[in-house]
Design an enzyme around this catalytic site. Sequence first.
Site, PDB file in Angstrom:
ATOM      1  N   GLY A  29       3.013  -7.565   1.944  1.00 26.98           N
ATOM      2  CA  GLY A  29       2.256  -8.797   1.711  1.00 26.98           C
ATOM      3  C   GLY A  29       0.786  -8.564   1.958  1.00 26.98           C
ATOM      4  CB  SER A  30      -1.730 -10.707   3.616  1.00 24.43           C
ATOM      5  OG  SER A  30      -3.102 -10.660   3.897  1.00 24.43           O
ATOM      6  CG  HIS A 110      -0.573 -11.601  15.805  1.00 24.35           C
ATOM      7  ND1 HIS A 110      -1.546 -11.871  16.742  1.00 24.35           N
ATOM      8  CD2 HIS A 110       0.185 -12.725  15.734  1.00 24.35           C
ATOM      9  CE1 HIS A 110      -1.376 -13.103  17.204  1.00 24.35           C
ATOM     10  NE2 HIS A 110      -0.330 -13.641  16.614  1.00 24.35           N
ATOM     11  N   GLY A 136      -5.689  -9.169   4.315  1.00 23.49           N
ATOM     12  CA  GLY A 136      -5.386  -7.874   3.736  1.00 23.49           C
ATOM     13  C   GLY A 136      -6.171  -7.525   2.479  1.00 23.49           C
ATOM     14  CB  SER A 254     -34.139 -31.165   7.689  1.00 24.06           C
ATOM     15  OG  SER A 254     -33.177 -32.032   8.289  1.00 24.06           O
TER      16      SER A 254
HETATM   17  P1  NDP Z   1       2.987 -11.667   4.747  1.00 25.15           P
HETATM   18  O1  NDP Z   1       3.504 -13.054   4.877  1.00 25.15           O
HETATM   19  O2  NDP Z   1       1.934 -11.426   3.706  1.00 25.15           O
HETATM   20  O3  NDP Z   1       4.222 -10.656   4.536  1.00 25.15           O
HETATM   21  C1  NDP Z   1       4.992 -10.754   3.439  1.00 25.15           C
HETATM   22  C2  NDP Z   1       5.826  -9.501   3.308  1.00 25.15           C
HETATM   23  O4  NDP Z   1       6.882  -9.515   4.267  1.00 25.15           O
HETATM   24  C3  NDP Z   1       6.444  -9.421   1.938  1.00 25.15           C
HETATM   25  O5  NDP Z   1       6.396  -8.097   1.468  1.00 25.15           O
HETATM   26  C4  NDP Z   1       7.867  -9.864   2.196  1.00 25.15           C
HETATM   27  O6  NDP Z   1       8.729  -9.256   1.312  1.00 25.15           O
HETATM   28  C5  NDP Z   1       8.127  -9.332   3.598  1.00 25.15           C
HETATM   29  N1  NDP Z   1       9.188 -10.094   4.256  1.00 25.15           N
HETATM   30  C6  NDP Z   1       9.221 -11.425   4.482  1.00 25.15           C
HETATM   31  N2  NDP Z   1      10.364 -11.778   5.106  1.00 25.15           N
HETATM   32  C7  NDP Z   1      11.065 -10.631   5.265  1.00 25.15           C
HETATM   33  C8  NDP Z   1      12.326 -10.334   5.840  1.00 25.15           C
HETATM   34  N3  NDP Z   1      13.083 -11.298   6.387  1.00 25.15           N
HETATM   35  N4  NDP Z   1      12.743  -9.043   5.821  1.00 25.15           N
HETATM   36  C9  NDP Z   1      11.967  -8.060   5.288  1.00 25.15           C
HETATM   37  N5  NDP Z   1      10.758  -8.296   4.740  1.00 25.15           N
HETATM   38  C10 NDP Z   1      10.323  -9.554   4.725  1.00 25.15           C
HETATM   39  O7  NDP Z   1       2.484 -11.154   6.189  1.00 25.15           O
HETATM   40  P2  NDP Z   1       0.989 -10.912   6.673  1.00 25.15           P
HETATM   41  O8  NDP Z   1       0.460  -9.680   6.033  1.00 25.15           O
HETATM   42  O9  NDP Z   1       0.207 -12.170   6.613  1.00 25.15           O
HETATM   43  O10 NDP Z   1       1.266 -10.626   8.226  1.00 25.15           O
HETATM   44  C11 NDP Z   1       1.817  -9.408   8.672  1.00 25.15           C
HETATM   45  C12 NDP Z   1       1.326  -9.177  10.098  1.00 25.15           C
HETATM   46  O11 NDP Z   1      -0.096  -9.016  10.090  1.00 25.15           O
HETATM   47  C13 NDP Z   1       1.614 -10.337  11.039  1.00 25.15           C
HETATM   48  O12 NDP Z   1       1.896  -9.816  12.309  1.00 25.15           O
HETATM   49  C14 NDP Z   1       0.289 -11.087  11.060  1.00 25.15           C
HETATM   50  O13 NDP Z   1       0.077 -11.837  12.262  1.00 25.15           O
HETATM   51  C15 NDP Z   1      -0.688  -9.920  10.999  1.00 25.15           C
HETATM   52  N6  NDP Z   1      -2.029 -10.239  10.504  1.00 25.15           N
HETATM   53  C16 NDP Z   1      -2.184 -10.954   9.355  1.00 25.15           C
HETATM   54  C17 NDP Z   1      -3.448 -11.210   8.871  1.00 25.15           C
HETATM   55  C18 NDP Z   1      -3.643 -11.932   7.570  1.00 25.15           C
HETATM   56  O14 NDP Z   1      -4.781 -12.178   7.225  1.00 25.15           O
HETATM   57  N7  NDP Z   1      -2.605 -12.274   6.804  1.00 25.15           N
HETATM   58  C19 NDP Z   1      -4.652 -10.777   9.602  1.00 25.15           C
HETATM   59  C20 NDP Z   1      -4.375  -9.938  10.736  1.00 25.15           C
HETATM   60  C21 NDP Z   1      -3.096  -9.722  11.175  1.00 25.15           C
HETATM   61  P3  NDP Z   1       9.798 -10.100   0.437  1.00 25.15           P
HETATM   62  O15 NDP Z   1       9.368  -9.912  -0.968  1.00 25.15           O
HETATM   63  O16 NDP Z   1      11.086  -9.424   0.783  1.00 25.15           O
HETATM   64  O17 NDP Z   1       9.770 -11.530   0.909  1.00 25.15           O
END
Ligand code: NDP
Length: 332
Positions: A29-30, A110, A136, A254
């Site tokens: 994800g992100s 995190h 991200g 201002s």
């Molecule tokens: P996301 O919500 O973007 O992550 C989504 C990803 O996780 C997808 O690839 C999804 O794949 C997978 N996923 C979701 N549920 C599951 C599951 N049950 N089993 C396996 N894979 C799963 O996460 P973030 O990137 O936002 O956050 C990740 C970490 O980074 C967290 O700890 C967050 O606190 C930290 N963080 C985030 C920031 C941000 O800006 N977003 C900034 C700094 C830190 P699928 O297609 O399978 O759903």
Amino acid sequence: MTDDIDIYYDDDADSTVLDDKTVAVLGYGSQGHAHAQNLDDSGVDVVVGLRESSSSREAARSDGLDVATPRNAAEQADIVSVLVPDTVQPDVYEKIRDVMTEGDTLQFAHGFNIHYGQIEPDDGVNVTMVAPKSPGHLVRRNYENNEGTPGLLAVYRDATGHANEIGLAYAKAIGCTRAGVIETSFREETESDLFGEQAVLCGGVTSLVKTAYETLVDNGYSREMAYFECLNELKLIVDLMYEGGNSEMWDSVSDTAEYGGLTRGDRVIDDHARERMDEILEEIQDGTFAREWITENQAGRPSYRQIRAAEKNHDIEDVGEDLRALFAWGEE
Ligand code: NDP
Ligand code: MG
């Protein structure tokens, strides 16, 4: 002023630490897509861990990365970077727990699940955090532009005596040491992050905006004027604060705005608000907030859903939607 914190740059990190290692990035994800691609471009051996049903599998493959299930990826790896949403991390960890062997590193972005005891890694495993202070897509874009993203580094457990070096090398590989990496602890990162988002970034600022909007509308001012004054213009102010702190903002507005703001701001955010901030911080420190959020998730998020719906139904959302359709802004 900053002499009691350590900041690391590229020269402080030894990339060779990762030469013989494989990194599993769980989640695409992100953060996941950015870490995985930056690591790969930095020459690190990467495998992305995603469930079979994942819609992100295709994206990771077309970005040229190897994909496996989270368990298989973790099994191949020496460093497992947990980048799935915080609320699902404990479940995902249970699936990989027994393939995390002595000397491996569990890496986070995190600290919530470690700090509040939702994940308790076995003794022989390093536990590190490299947390870019940015979403991200910026971590990726900055890297591609040969720029860095500031980040945090923390070691919760140094099982091998090399946790710090590994964290630093990881931070370098995703581009963070180009900008600077601050050393912190899981506790400090988790508690200050939660406090910031609750008191200011997400909670405080939206409540300030809604309350001020309601005050104008309740007193007969038009919804459109209230929207512009209390929400839309906030961006211009925050941009100035981002560039040069509060003082650049005060210098740019201002004299009337500056005098009014300086004499009235502390009447809005007064001792009562300060007491509430102390309360909110205590609930973070003593685990009350964490327990509430964990329980809410276990129950299927009933009140979260309700509060979220109520927030979407606020009048300011309707007027905002109409106004944004009439005017063109934000399309740089
Ligand atoms: P996301 O919500 O973007 O992550 C989504 C990803 O996780 C997808 O690839 C999804 O794949 C997978 N996923 C979701 N549920 C599951 C599951 N049950 N089993 C396996 N894979 C799963 O996460 P973030 O990137 O936002 O956050 C990740 C970490 O980074 C967290 O700890 C967050 O606190 C930290 N963080 C985030 C920031 C941000 O800006 N977003 C900034 C700094 C830190 P699928 O297609 O399978 O759903
Ligand atoms: Mg944050």
